[in-house]
Each structure stands twice: as C-alpha cells, then as structure tokens.
Design a protein around this motif. Structure first.
Motif, PDB file in Angstrom:
ATOM      1  N   ILE A 261       0.819  -1.208   0.000  1.00 14.89           N
ATOM      2  CA  ILE A 261       0.000   0.000   0.000  1.00 14.89           C
ATOM      3  C   ILE A 261       0.857   1.264   0.000  1.00 14.89           C
ATOM      4  O   ILE A 261       0.475   2.272  -0.592  1.00 14.89           O
ATOM      5  CB  ILE A 261      -1.026  -0.007   1.157  1.00 14.89           C
ATOM      6  N   LYS A 262       2.034   1.214   0.632  1.00  9.74           N
ATOM      7  CA  LYS A 262       2.907   2.390   0.663  1.00  9.74           C
ATOM      8  C   LYS A 262       3.400   2.755  -0.738  1.00  9.74           C
ATOM      9  O   LYS A 262       3.638   3.918  -1.033  1.00  9.74           O
ATOM     10  CB  LYS A 262       4.106   2.158   1.587  1.00  9.74           C
ATOM     11  N   LYS A 263       3.568   1.737  -1.587  1.00  8.64           N
ATOM     12  CA  LYS A 263       4.009   1.970  -2.966  1.00  8.64           C
ATOM     13  C   LYS A 263       2.820   2.047  -3.925  1.00  8.64           C
ATOM     14  O   LYS A 263       2.992   2.056  -5.133  1.00  8.64           O
ATOM     15  CB  LYS A 263       4.955   0.857  -3.409  1.00  8.64           C
ATOM     16  N   LEU A 264       1.610   2.082  -3.364  1.00  8.32           N
ATOM     17  CA  LEU A 264       0.363   2.131  -4.139  1.00  8.32           C
ATOM     18  C   LEU A 264       0.245   0.953  -5.098  1.00  8.32           C
ATOM     19  O   LEU A 264      -0.259   1.086  -6.215  1.00  8.32           O
ATOM     20  CB  LEU A 264       0.226   3.465  -4.870  1.00  8.32           C
ATOM     21  N   LYS A 265       0.683  -0.207  -4.636  1.00 10.15           N
ATOM     22  CA  LYS A 265       0.531  -1.446  -5.393  1.00 10.15           C
ATOM     23  C   LYS A 265      -0.567  -2.243  -4.702  1.00 10.15           C
ATOM     24  O   LYS A 265      -0.381  -2.704  -3.575  1.00 10.15           O
ATOM     25  CB  LYS A 265       1.841  -2.227  -5.421  1.00 10.15           C
ATOM     26  N   ILE A 266      -1.700  -2.354  -5.385  1.00  7.97           N
ATOM     27  CA  ILE A 266      -2.843  -3.002  -4.746  1.00  7.97           C
ATOM     28  C   ILE A 266      -3.115  -4.362  -5.389  1.00  7.97           C
ATOM     29  O   ILE A 266      -2.962  -4.539  -6.590  1.00  7.97           O
ATOM     30  CB  ILE A 266      -4.105  -2.112  -4.762  1.00  7.97           C
ATOM     31  N   SER A 267      -3.490  -5.286  -4.539  1.00 11.32           N
ATOM     32  CA  SER A 267      -3.773  -6.647  -4.982  1.00 11.32           C
ATOM     33  C   SER A 267      -4.960  -6.660  -5.929  1.00 11.32           C
ATOM     34  O   SER A 267      -5.939  -5.930  -5.737  1.00 11.32           O
ATOM     35  CB  SER A 267      -4.086  -7.526  -3.774  1.00 11.32           C
ATOM     36  N   ILE A 268      -4.872  -7.522  -6.934  1.00 11.57           N
ATOM     37  CA  ILE A 268      -5.977  -7.654  -7.888  1.00 11.57           C
ATOM     38  C   ILE A 268      -7.228  -8.234  -7.223  1.00 11.57           C
ATOM     39  O   ILE A 268      -8.298  -8.230  -7.824  1.00 11.57           O
ATOM     40  CB  ILE A 268      -5.587  -8.508  -9.105  1.00 11.57           C
ATOM     41  N   TYR A 269      -7.100  -8.696  -5.990  1.00 12.13           N
ATOM     42  CA  TYR A 269      -8.241  -9.275  -5.279  1.00 12.13           C
ATOM     43  C   TYR A 269      -8.962  -8.281  -4.373  1.00 12.13           C
ATOM     44  O   TYR A 269      -9.940  -8.629  -3.723  1.00 12.13           O
ATOM     45  CB  TYR A 269      -7.797 -10.496  -4.472  1.00 12.13           C
ATOM     46  N   THR A 270      -8.502  -7.037  -4.312  1.00 18.71           N
ATOM     47  CA  THR A 270      -9.167  -6.037  -3.478  1.00 18.71           C
ATOM     48  C   THR A 270     -10.438  -5.560  -4.172  1.00 18.71           C
ATOM     49  O   THR A 270     -10.549  -5.621  -5.398  1.00 18.71           O
ATOM     50  CB  THR A 270      -8.252  -4.825  -3.217  1.00 18.71           C
ATOM     51  N   PRO A 271     -11.397  -5.058  -3.410  1.00 18.68           N
ATOM     52  CA  PRO A 271     -12.628  -4.544  -4.029  1.00 18.68           C
ATOM     53  C   PRO A 271     -12.360  -3.445  -5.060  1.00 18.68           C
ATOM     54  O   PRO A 271     -12.993  -3.427  -6.122  1.00 18.68           O
ATOM     55  CB  PRO A 271     -13.430  -4.008  -2.838  1.00 18.68           C
ATOM     56  N   ILE A 272     -11.427  -2.562  -4.768  1.00 23.44           N
ATOM     57  CA  ILE A 272     -11.139  -1.475  -5.712  1.00 23.44           C
ATOM     58  C   ILE A 272     -10.582  -2.048  -7.009  1.00 23.44           C
ATOM     59  O   ILE A 272     -11.013  -1.683  -8.098  1.00 23.44           O
ATOM     60  CB  ILE A 272     -10.190  -0.434  -5.086  1.00 23.44           C
ATOM     61  N   ALA A 273      -9.614  -2.964  -6.905  1.00 19.78           N
ATOM     62  CA  ALA A 273      -9.032  -3.566  -8.107  1.00 19.78           C
ATOM     63  C   ALA A 273     -10.089  -4.321  -8.905  1.00 19.78           C
ATOM     64  O   ALA A 273     -10.160  -4.191 -10.131  1.00 19.78           O
ATOM     65  CB  ALA A 273      -7.891  -4.492  -7.728  1.00 19.78           C
ATOM     66  N   LYS A 274     -10.914  -5.075  -8.215  1.00 22.99           N
ATOM     67  CA  LYS A 274     -11.967  -5.833  -8.915  1.00 22.99           C
ATOM     68  C   LYS A 274     -12.901  -4.890  -9.670  1.00 22.99           C
ATOM     69  O   LYS A 274     -13.371  -5.212 -10.756  1.00 22.99           O
ATOM     70  CB  LYS A 274     -12.755  -6.689  -7.926  1.00 22.99           C
TER      71      LYS A 274
END
Length: 134
Positions: A83-96
C-alpha cells in the motif's frame, strides 16, 4: 543420585525432542506452502498485456469523483501488494471494480464498509519498473 540425574537428562532430552519435532512440523508447513506457491506461479509476458484497459501490472491514474482527488495505483498479484508503494492486490474490491475499465470510464465500486466510491480512469500504462531486468 545417579538415577535422578539420568531421569533429569532424559526429561531434558524429551523436552528438546518435543521442541525439535514442533520446529520440524513448522518447517514442513513452510515447505508445503512454498511448493504450493511455486506450483501456482506463472510467468507473464509483459509485452502481451493489454494497456487499453485496466489489468494486472497496469499503472493507472484515477480520480475520485466525490473528492476530486487523483491517485496513481498499480494492480499486482496479492503477494506483491504494498500500500505504501500504491501497489494493490488484484483481489481487493477497488481492483476488482477497476479491472477491464478503459480510459474515460467510471468504476462504481462497493467497499467493504458498504459505501460506494466512483473512480474515473484518467491514464493507463504498463508498470514495467519492477518487473524487467535492468
């Protein structure tokens, strides 16, 4: 006295054996999980990633339509999220909610707290920075 000393040594060794067996069990679990991860690993050819829409390894700029705030993000596998590098998992609600959207489209995303956020896709590019040999 000798019998007592033998019994104490035996008990100490028994305790050490129990600890060693528990450590071995924990290591076997780690090995199992690493093998499982290795077996599920895929090599992704970055040159074949479609950058006309949001997908894994795309770096995007989105605008929160409620707050006007703009933010850059990169969608990554779960194991690389930071999260500090703004790399979000493809499984998060936002990514989905963002996956598959194109520049100019608006993603209406329901968050875990049952609130909604509307994000407009402003820019997309492939984030090769961390994934290529330099």
């Amino acid at each position: 006295m000798k019998k007592l000393l033998k019994k104490l040594k035996y008990l100490e060794n028994l305790e050490r054996l129990k600890i060693a067996k528990e450590n071995q069990r924990l290591l076997e679990i780690k090995i199992f999980n690493l093998k499982k991860k290795r077996n599920n690993t895929r090599i992704i050819d970055l040159s074949k990633i479609n950058t006309t829409k949001v997908s894994i390894f795309t770096k995007g700029k989105v605008k929160n339509l409620e707050t006007g705030e703009c933010i850059y993000y990169t969608l990554v596998p779960e194991t690389e999220s930071n999260i500090k590098k703004l790399k979000i998992s493809i499984y998060t609600p936002i990514a989905k909610g963002l996956i598959g959207k194109k520049i100019g489209e608006i993603a209406h995303i329901k968050l875990p707290n049952n609130k909604f956020v509307n994000l407009k896709i402003l820019k997309l590019k492939l984030d090769k920075e961390d994934y290529t040999d330099s």
